[in-house]
Design an enzyme around this catalytic site. Sequence first.
Site, PDB file in Angstrom:
ATOM      1  N   ASP A  98     -43.916   5.620  93.532  1.00 49.68           N
ATOM      2  CA  ASP A  98     -42.801   6.082  93.854  1.00 49.68           C
ATOM      3  C   ASP A  98     -42.131   5.346  95.024  1.00 49.68           C
ATOM      4  O   ASP A  98     -42.816   5.450  96.323  1.00 49.68           O
ATOM      5  CB  ASP A  98     -42.752   7.588  93.932  1.00 49.68           C
ATOM      6  N   TYR A 101     -37.276   4.157 102.791  1.00 46.33           N
ATOM      7  CA  TYR A 101     -38.591   4.292 103.269  1.00 46.33           C
ATOM      8  C   TYR A 101     -38.868   3.179 104.234  1.00 46.33           C
ATOM      9  O   TYR A 101     -39.946   3.156 104.947  1.00 46.33           O
ATOM     10  CB  TYR A 101     -39.754   4.426 102.191  1.00 46.33           C
ATOM     11  N   LYS A 119     -35.277   3.703  94.690  1.00 49.43           N
ATOM     12  CA  LYS A 119     -33.968   4.987  94.889  1.00 49.43           C
ATOM     13  C   LYS A 119     -32.822   4.093  95.601  1.00 49.43           C
ATOM     14  O   LYS A 119     -33.064   3.535  96.582  1.00 49.43           O
ATOM     15  CB  LYS A 119     -34.459   6.181  95.634  1.00 49.43           C
ATOM     16  N   HIS A 153     -30.864   8.877  95.509  1.00 46.22           N
ATOM     17  CA  HIS A 153     -31.664   9.417  96.396  1.00 46.22           C
ATOM     18  C   HIS A 153     -31.245  10.898  96.957  1.00 46.22           C
ATOM     19  O   HIS A 153     -31.818  11.769  96.919  1.00 46.22           O
ATOM     20  CB  HIS A 153     -32.118   8.570  97.669  1.00 46.22           C
TER      21      HIS A 153
END
Length: 339
Positions: free
Chosen positions: A69, A74, A103, A136
């Site tokens: 994932d 990130y 995302k 997201h």
Amino acid sequence: MQKEVKSLLGKTFFIFQRFFVTMAAKVPTVKLNNGAEIPAFGLGTWKSKPGEVRAAVENAIDVGYRMIDCALAYQNENEVGQAIATKIKEGVVKREDLFVTGKLWNTFHRPDLVPIGIKKTLTDLGLDYVDLYLIHWPMGYKEDGELFPKDADGKFMYSDVDYLDTWKEMEAAVRAGQTKAIGFSNFNSDQVERVLQKGTIKPAMLQVECHPYLNQSKLIEWCQGKDIPVTAYSPLGSPDRPWAKPTDPNLLTDPKLEAIAKKYGKSTAQIILRWNAQRGLIIIPKTVSKARLEENISIFDFKLTHEDMELINSFDCNGRGCHLDWVKDHKYWPFNTPF
């Protein structure tokens, strides 16, 4: 003698490889509405630092993880991609063996930016497509700048883009072959229902924070009624989230959970993960420790009793860790409704 040592090492590697392939086979799958199957257990990469996440993903694949994932926000997708490329090159997995989720970040909600967001993810990951692509958050942030845009006073700056318009471009990404399926993260039931009514492609997934202090039972039941699978992120409560306070309760040291763990001869983390697994959820705990990777995925050789499941269900206290209270004045902040 040297040949014998090499032969022994080769046989040992083969045995370990077979063991972890068997481990991957033990992980159940969930069928999505596009016919694809997603492993019900995978690796989360939120908070995995650059310099650590590549080794974590490589070790995870070696141990038997087949679902990764990811998210642009990130800021570590390039290392994730390097790890995937390494394991494919080594012959440990093929691309089709892996299920990769990406995302769309909040600063890419404007329709003309959606293709740019997914293209950046694909480029960083080194992939031609992702298996699942999620919005997201329902809230858009000010575009054409930093990922976390703030004004001079430190307040987040918003975009007023309607996520329905964003969703139309998500559908276009499916038609373009950039992603096999699309869905949401952090949407509430009203927001999902709005897309169900107005969209063309049915959402394939809702990903939300879910653990014993926030069991999401109403939202999960609602999603099951709509035939939308649910992924539990931060399934261990994310005690290392950046804004956590020292006084916040920690699931991993909860005495009641420790007592259950002792009864089964398992770790507290394994009990929590098994609880979510028995609820039919997809689980994506994050860790960069190889020992933890092995421990976390080893939850399919035991089963919690109905009584223990009910006891853990009773821990719910709406203990949301990823609340994003600092943007709660956004018109699409999702936590203004019961579920």
